[in-house]
Write an enzyme that holds these catalytic residues in place. Structure first.
Site, PDB file in Angstrom:
ATOM      1  N   LEU A  98       0.817  -1.246  -0.159  1.00  0.00           N
ATOM      2  CA  LEU A  98      -0.033  -0.067  -0.005  1.00  0.00           C
ATOM      3  C   LEU A  98       1.079   1.296   0.081  1.00  0.00           C
ATOM      4  O   LEU A  98       1.872   1.142   0.898  1.00  0.00           O
ATOM      5  CB  LEU A  98      -0.854   0.022   1.326  1.00  0.00           C
ATOM      6  CG  LEU A  98      -2.067   1.136   1.249  1.00  0.00           C
ATOM      7  CD1 LEU A  98      -3.129   0.949   0.092  1.00  0.00           C
ATOM      8  CD2 LEU A  98      -2.748   1.043   2.737  1.00  0.00           C
ATOM      9  N   HIS A  99       0.482   2.294  -0.775  1.00  0.00           N
ATOM     10  CA  HIS A  99       1.371   3.578  -1.044  1.00  0.00           C
ATOM     11  C   HIS A  99       0.541   4.486  -1.334  1.00  0.00           C
ATOM     12  O   HIS A  99      -0.353   4.605  -2.412  1.00  0.00           O
ATOM     13  CB  HIS A  99       2.481   3.565  -1.860  1.00  0.00           C
ATOM     14  CG  HIS A  99       2.160   2.782  -3.203  1.00  0.00           C
ATOM     15  ND1 HIS A  99       2.137   1.477  -3.511  1.00  0.00           N
ATOM     16  CD2 HIS A  99       1.895   3.390  -4.491  1.00  0.00           C
ATOM     17  CE1 HIS A  99       1.554   1.417  -4.856  1.00  0.00           C
ATOM     18  NE2 HIS A  99       1.774   2.484  -5.487  1.00  0.00           N
ATOM     19  N   MET A 100       0.431   5.497  -0.611  1.00  0.00           N
ATOM     20  CA  MET A 100      -0.350   6.911  -0.920  1.00  0.00           C
ATOM     21  C   MET A 100       0.733   7.932  -1.510  1.00  0.00           C
ATOM     22  O   MET A 100       1.931   8.215  -1.141  1.00  0.00           O
ATOM     23  CB  MET A 100      -0.864   7.742   0.140  1.00  0.00           C
ATOM     24  CG  MET A 100      -1.781   8.816  -0.158  1.00  0.00           C
ATOM     25  SD  MET A 100      -2.358   9.768   1.279  1.00  0.00           S
ATOM     26  CE  MET A 100      -0.782  10.515   1.634  1.00  0.00           C
TER      27      MET A 100
END
Ligand code: AMP
Ligand code: ZN
Length: 187
Positions: A98-100
């Site tokens: 997960l990466h924003m």
């Protein structure tokens, strides 16, 4: 070695452990420079917890998602307090973990080369963190229409500021530098 750990899609995990890539960290997240930045400032905020993507996020992760957003806003402010930034996720990410994205809205970068790059940050393919959080709160999970998202990547090239259409990436890029990105703030 874990299966696929050397695969390109696992590259973010390697960057999380690379001191040259890390710009900030705390007990819950690591912030790295995007290796192929699509704007003057482009960071990725990743949880330390192993969460592959938004599809595996539940209501139990809401406080983590809020923390990710807060840390993203902090690093953006520290990097350049004049520029407008967006904070969000690709609806269909290519990289695992997960990466924003924390990305300034100048899109002034030699790494931004293709229609797919442009549309992944300027259409609904880019889902604001606030909207992800809202969706998890209401529905308990994140869902997206993958087929529609992949169609969006093929959309006509459209300036994200004034909406003008362009036939090629070079003509679009020559146009967007004429917008005063500092004035984009809060627009
Ligand atoms: P996406 O999975 O579509 O949300 O995008 C993945 C992002 O990771 C892109 O903006 C890439 O430029 C970036 N990227 C790819 N490989 C690496 C890496 N090894 N380290 C840091 N950023 C990367
Ligand atoms: Zn324009």
């Amino acid at each position: 070695m874990a299966k696929n750990s050397g695969h390109w899609s696992q590259g973010l995990l390697a960057s999380m452990n690379d001191a040259a890539a890390v710009v900030d960290a705390d007990d819950r997240v690591v912030i790295i420079k995007d290796k192929y930045p699509k704007a003057l400032f482009h960071f990725l905020v990743l949880p330390r917890q192993k969460i592959p993507n938004l599809k595996s996020v539940t209501k139990n992760d809401l406080s983590l998602l809020e923390h990710i957003q807060k840390k993203g806003e902090e690093i953006a402010h520290r990097a350049n307090s004049e520029l407008k930034f967006r904070f969000g996720y690709h609806a269909v990410p290519s990289m695992s973990h997960l990466h924003m994205h924390v990305i300034s809205q100048d899109f002034n970068s030699p790494c931004l080369k293709t229609k797919k790059h442009w549309n992944s940050f300027t259409t609904e393919y880019f889902v604001d963190s606030k909207d992800v959080i809202r969706q998890i709160k209401v529905k308990g999970q994140f869902s997206t229409d993958t087929q529609r998202m992949n169609e969006l990547l093929k959309s006509d090239l459209r300036c994200h500021v004034c909406g003008k259409c362009f036939a090629t990436i070079p003509s679009l890029k020559a146009h967007i530098v004429m917008h005063d990105v500092t004035k984009l703030k809060d627009s």
